[in-house]
Design a protein around this motif. Structure first.
Motif, PDB file in Angstrom:
ATOM      1  N   UNK A   1     -12.797   2.625   0.164  1.00 22.43           N
ATOM      2  CA  UNK A   1     -13.586   1.598   0.854  1.00 22.43           C
ATOM      3  C   UNK A   1     -12.710   0.863   1.875  1.00 22.43           C
ATOM      4  N   UNK A   2     -11.482   0.527   1.458  1.00 21.23           N
ATOM      5  CA  UNK A   2     -10.573  -0.176   2.374  1.00 21.23           C
ATOM      6  C   UNK A   2     -10.351   0.646   3.644  1.00 21.23           C
TER       7      UNK A   2
ATOM      8  N   UNK B   1      -9.781   2.334  -8.664  1.00 19.73           N
ATOM      9  CA  UNK B   1      -8.881   1.891  -7.588  1.00 19.73           C
ATOM     10  C   UNK B   1      -8.917   2.860  -6.408  1.00 19.73           C
ATOM     11  N   UNK B   2      -9.002   4.147  -6.734  1.00 23.31           N
ATOM     12  CA  UNK B   2      -9.099   5.139  -5.652  1.00 23.31           C
ATOM     13  C   UNK B   2     -10.370   4.915  -4.844  1.00 23.31           C
TER      14      UNK B   2
ATOM     15  N   UNK C   1      -8.931  -5.807  -3.307  1.00 19.09           N
ATOM     16  CA  UNK C   1      -8.069  -6.160  -4.432  1.00 19.09           C
ATOM     17  C   UNK C   1      -6.935  -5.183  -4.690  1.00 19.09           C
ATOM     18  N   UNK C   2      -6.436  -4.537  -3.633  1.00 17.87           N
ATOM     19  CA  UNK C   2      -5.356  -3.560  -3.835  1.00 17.87           C
ATOM     20  C   UNK C   2      -4.067  -3.980  -3.115  1.00 17.87           C
ATOM     21  N   UNK C   3      -4.012  -5.243  -2.678  1.00 17.51           N
ATOM     22  CA  UNK C   3      -2.881  -5.668  -1.857  1.00 17.51           C
ATOM     23  C   UNK C   3      -1.548  -5.449  -2.554  1.00 17.51           C
TER      24      UNK C   3
ATOM     25  N   UNK D   1       1.510   5.430  -4.587  1.00 13.71           N
ATOM     26  CA  UNK D   1       0.857   6.650  -4.132  1.00 13.71           C
ATOM     27  C   UNK D   1      -0.552   6.658  -4.718  1.00 13.71           C
ATOM     28  N   UNK D   2      -1.549   7.062  -3.941  1.00 15.86           N
ATOM     29  CA  UNK D   2      -2.927   7.032  -4.438  1.00 15.86           C
ATOM     30  C   UNK D   2      -3.108   7.794  -5.743  1.00 15.86           C
TER      31      UNK D   2
END
Lengths: 302, 221
Positions: B148-149, B142-143, B126-128, B134-135
């Motif tokens: 995981x991604x 989200x980080x 879900x981060x597309x 920037x992280x």
């Protein structure tokens, strides 16, 4: 194959970007390398120029033997035999006075002055090509010939060129020593820059190792960094040398015109320029390789 | 898939993190590793990825004794593992997309294929829509999902997660667990450490419980 090339290109681009980050530090590094390289390389260029000049002026040493004005044809013949049989003499060449005058007219542009003379002031002469020897043996030969009958004067040409050439050889050695020392300095500069780079990229190295990067993959950007920095330093050195010679050439031209001659300093030729760039690239790569070998093992993931 | 046989790990200074640990996780199995902090959960996961080596006993991954692997062979072991780190280990000098791209660069994928895979992985967590961010601008949850991604973009057979829900509130933790379950469904072997008993209540999976470096129970679903 194509995408492997693309990968290397992208690593190269990243490495180049890191050289200029921050921009000033990168420029200073390149400038230091450029100056360090331009010193020996510039001196090498000057020496090449000097050597060219010496060779142009001297060739091999000769002894000019001027005869007294009252020497007759059989005196000359006798002297020629005597000279030719001398063990230290390689070859003897007779220069009649008329021919000498012609040569003088042609080579110095003093035709008008010479044309105004009533009679030929030049004596007959021999040009002696001695067997190879050092400055001392040549001088001994000259003194000996000076005592021969009907010899007015014996003159040793171009022995100064001999001495100058020896001096140039000495200077070349000095430049070589300087070049070796500054090459070491260049390796040291790269070594240190890469060490700092490894410290800044510590996180990336650690993460890369954790997700399966080989040592080659991790080393690559640092090696490219070193090689690229070296190459840019080499280009800087080339520009410094070219610009300096261009600056020197203008007053030199004026000077050489005052001496009624044409002399310009030649810059690095194509082969030398390429050698300079490749050499500096190699030194940068070597410094980086040493640094990576030394420091990369210290970054182990925990 | 993962098999520990009488594994003992002692750190320099004499502290024994794991004593005599033996268990086996089959291919496609999903297992949780629980225990108080300091029980040896992280050490156990590190032994699987050969970040640490056992003092005695053997650790087999894919029938390969990873404790005895040469340094040159480690990269190839790790490329088959997806690791989700407790401290994320994200790189803040590049954006979300490039963080996920790193494992593919390491394996030498070409550009087009990598971009496709990175987007697929980001979509899964879900981060597309945040690929250019920037992280550092991402929230904790989200980080974690970005981490995981990055772990799954290489499509590893085994996924290791160290406290993936450690610092997250319950809703985020549920999200993450749901993502792990979806991997379980497509046949990935998972080993997840947690000290958070809450996430286990509604899951019927195997639990390995560690206490002071000793394996207590190996409950089956």
């Amino acid at each position: 194959m194509k995408h492997i090339f693309a990968q290397h290109l992208s690593v190269l681009r990243t490495a180049t970007r890191r050289i200029f980050n921050p921009p000033l530090a990168g420029l200073l590094n390149i400038m230091v390398i450029g100056i360090a390289l331009s010193l020996p390389a510039g001196m090498y260029v000057l020496l090449q120029n000097a050597q060219g000049l010496v060779q142009q002026l001297s060739g091999t040493p000769q002894i000019s033997v001027f005869l007294s004005m009252d020497a007759k044809a059989d005196d000359i013949e006798k002297l020629r035999k005597q000279l030719a049989q001398h063990p230290a003499v390689e070859r003897v060449e007779f220069v009649p006075r008329d021919q000498a005058l012609q040569q003088l007219k042609q080579s110095t542009g003093l035709a008008d002055v010479i044309g105004g003379l009533e009679k030929n002031p030049l004596p007959d002469a021999f040009v002696i090509h001695p067997k190879p020897g050092n400055a001392q043996t040549l001088d001994k030969l000259r003194t000996e010939i000076g005592t021969f009958p009907k010899v007015e004067q014996a003159q040793l040409d171009s022995v100064w060129a001999y001495k100058l050439e020896a001096l140039l050889k000495f200077a070349t050695l000095a430049v070589l020593i300087l070049a070796s020392l500054l090459s070491l300095a260049l390796i040291a500069i790269t070594f240190n820059t890469i060490r700092l780079q490894i410290l800044t990229q510590r996180d990336e190295i650690e993460v890369s190792k954790l997700i399966g990067a080989s040592n080659g993959f991790i080393r690559r950007p640092f090696l490219y960094f070193g090689a690229m920095q070296g190459l840019l330093g080499g280009i800087a050195a080339y520009l410094i040398i070219t610009a300096s010679l261009a600056l020197l050439n203008r007053p030199l031209n004026t000077l050489s015109q005052l001496y009624a001659s044409q002399f310009t300093l030649h810059s690095l030729n194509l082969g030398d320029s390429l050698s300079l760039l490749l050499f500096s690239l190699y030194l940068g790569w070597l410094g980086a390789w040493l640094s990576v070998a030394r420091h990369l093992a210290q970054v182990e993931p925990r | 898939m993962i098999s520990f046989n009488q594994v003992r790990k002692r750190y320099p200074g004499g502290y024994e993190a794991l004593s005599n640990v033996s268990f086996e996780i089959a291919q496609g199995e999903m297992a949780f590793l629980t225990g108080h902090s300091g029980a040896g959960k992280s050490t156990l996961l590190k032994l699987v990825a050969a970040i640490e080596r056992p003092n005695s006993g053997s650790v087999l991954v894919n029938n390969q004794n990873v404790g005895a692997l040469k340094a040159g062979a480690l990269p190839f072991l790790r490329r088959n593992l997806g690791i989700i780190f407790q401290d994320h280990k994200l790189l803040f000098d590049r954006n979300v997309f490039d963080n996920v791209l790193l494992p593919l660069q390491i394996c030498g994928f070409d550009h087009k294929e990598s971009a496709k895979r990175v987007r697929a992985a980001l979509d899964k967590v879900g981060l597309l829509k945040r690929e250019r961010a920037n992280p550092i601008a991402l929230s904790g949850g989200e980080q974690q999902r970005l981490c995981i991604a990055r772990a799954i973009v290489n499509r590893p057979a085994i996924l290791l997660a160290d406290e993936p829900t450690g610092n997250l509130d319950a809703d985020y933790a549920q999200d993450i667990m749901a993502i792990f379950k979806s991997f379980h469904q497509v046949g990935v072997t998972l080993l997840i450490s947690t000290h958070d008993a809450g996430v286990l209540q509604d899951t019927r999976v195997r639990v390995l419980n560690l206490r002071n470096g000793v394996l207590q129970t190996a409950t089956s679903p």
